[in-house]
Motif scaffolding. Structure first.
Motif, PDB file in Angstrom:
ATOM      1  N   ILE A  97       3.145  11.836  -6.313  1.00  0.00           N
ATOM      2  CA  ILE A  97       4.043  10.652  -6.310  1.00  0.00           C
ATOM      3  C   ILE A  97       3.351   9.385  -7.362  1.00  0.00           C
ATOM      4  O   ILE A  97       4.454   8.651  -7.925  1.00  0.00           O
ATOM      5  N   ILE A  98       2.301   9.567  -7.884  1.00  0.00           N
ATOM      6  CA  ILE A  98       1.748   8.764  -8.985  1.00  0.00           C
ATOM      7  C   ILE A  98       2.431   9.047 -10.388  1.00  0.00           C
ATOM      8  O   ILE A  98       3.078   8.309 -11.168  1.00  0.00           O
ATOM      9  N   LYS A  99       2.693  10.377 -10.475  1.00  0.00           N
ATOM     10  CA  LYS A  99       3.560  10.981 -11.354  1.00  0.00           C
ATOM     11  C   LYS A  99       5.029  10.434 -11.240  1.00  0.00           C
ATOM     12  O   LYS A  99       5.321   9.789 -12.430  1.00  0.00           O
ATOM     13  N   LYS A 100       5.612  10.449 -10.303  1.00  0.00           N
ATOM     14  CA  LYS A 100       6.974   9.833 -10.283  1.00  0.00           C
ATOM     15  C   LYS A 100       7.029   8.445 -10.454  1.00  0.00           C
ATOM     16  O   LYS A 100       7.908   7.852 -10.811  1.00  0.00           O
ATOM     17  N   ILE A 101       5.824   7.648  -9.896  1.00  0.00           N
ATOM     18  CA  ILE A 101       5.968   6.178 -10.293  1.00  0.00           C
ATOM     19  C   ILE A 101       5.754   5.929 -11.761  1.00  0.00           C
ATOM     20  O   ILE A 101       6.709   5.337 -12.335  1.00  0.00           O
ATOM     21  N   MET A 102       5.092   6.846 -12.554  1.00  0.00           N
ATOM     22  CA  MET A 102       4.979   6.638 -13.899  1.00  0.00           C
ATOM     23  C   MET A 102       6.249   6.896 -14.500  1.00  0.00           C
ATOM     24  O   MET A 102       6.537   6.262 -15.578  1.00  0.00           O
ATOM     25  N   LYS A 108       4.275  -2.974 -16.581  1.00  0.00           N
ATOM     26  CA  LYS A 108       3.092  -3.097 -16.930  1.00  0.00           C
ATOM     27  C   LYS A 108       2.170  -2.286 -16.235  1.00  0.00           C
ATOM     28  O   LYS A 108       2.276  -2.075 -15.044  1.00  0.00           O
ATOM     29  N   ILE A 109       1.187  -1.778 -16.756  1.00  0.00           N
ATOM     30  CA  ILE A 109       0.241  -1.082 -16.107  1.00  0.00           C
ATOM     31  C   ILE A 109      -1.123  -1.458 -16.319  1.00  0.00           C
ATOM     32  O   ILE A 109      -1.491  -1.681 -17.416  1.00  0.00           O
TER      33      ILE A 109
END
Length: 163
Positions: A97-102, A108-109
């Motif tokens: 899920i983090i990969k998809k969010i990225m 901004k991160i």
């Protein structure tokens, strides 16, 4: 928490959500015991967007990657998102899920690292999962429910045990 605490006093309507898989507590809580209320949800599809300008999601790594479309929908409706969670699992692999969010190309991160609980290095970017005090190295789900079976702690690259 530092991003949301001022909003309680400002005139910005917001909602905070947290995965129901996090059974450790009923609010978003920092390691230095500062807390803020959040609504527990089982899916990102459960997020209510009516009347809010900003939505916060805690423990994002605990949600199903198939629900990322909901985050895209929220952004297209002009609602800001603040998302927090671990980026890598007990193997040092990025949560799907983090990969998809990225891949959504956030504007901004803010990448915050913790203090290593082993050597006190201020650059702890890994999560070491323990069961009965020993590192767990295989055969568990990527997103571990916080029900007390496992304990996890932030560690630096030098203290992280992969194999």
């Amino acid at each position: 928490i530092s991003l949301f605490a001022p909003l309680k006093y400002a005139k910005v309507s917001f909602c905070l959500y947290q995965s129901a898989k996090n059974s450790r507590d009923n609010e978003i809580k920092s390691r230095n015991n500062i807390s803020i209320n959040a609504t527990k949800i089982t899916s990102l599809k459960d997020i209510k967007t009516s009347g809010v300008k900003l939505i916060g999601i805690d423990e994002a790594h605990m949600f199903d990657e198939k629900d990322v479309f909901m985050l895209e929908k929220i952004l297209k409706n002009g609602i800001d998102l603040i998302i927090s969670g671990l980026d890598t699992d007990y193997r040092g692999k990025m949560f799907p899920i983090i990969k998809k969010i990225m891949e959504m190309s956030p504007s901004k991160i803010i990448y915050k690292k913790a203090v290593c609980e082993n050597c006190k290095n201020i650059n702890a970017g890994y999560t070491q999962v323990l069961k009965n005090g020993k590192p767990v190295l295989n055969k568990i789900k990527s997103a571990i429910p916080e029900d007390g079976t496992y304990f996890y702690k932030p560690v630096c690259r030098n203290c992280f045990i992969k194999k």
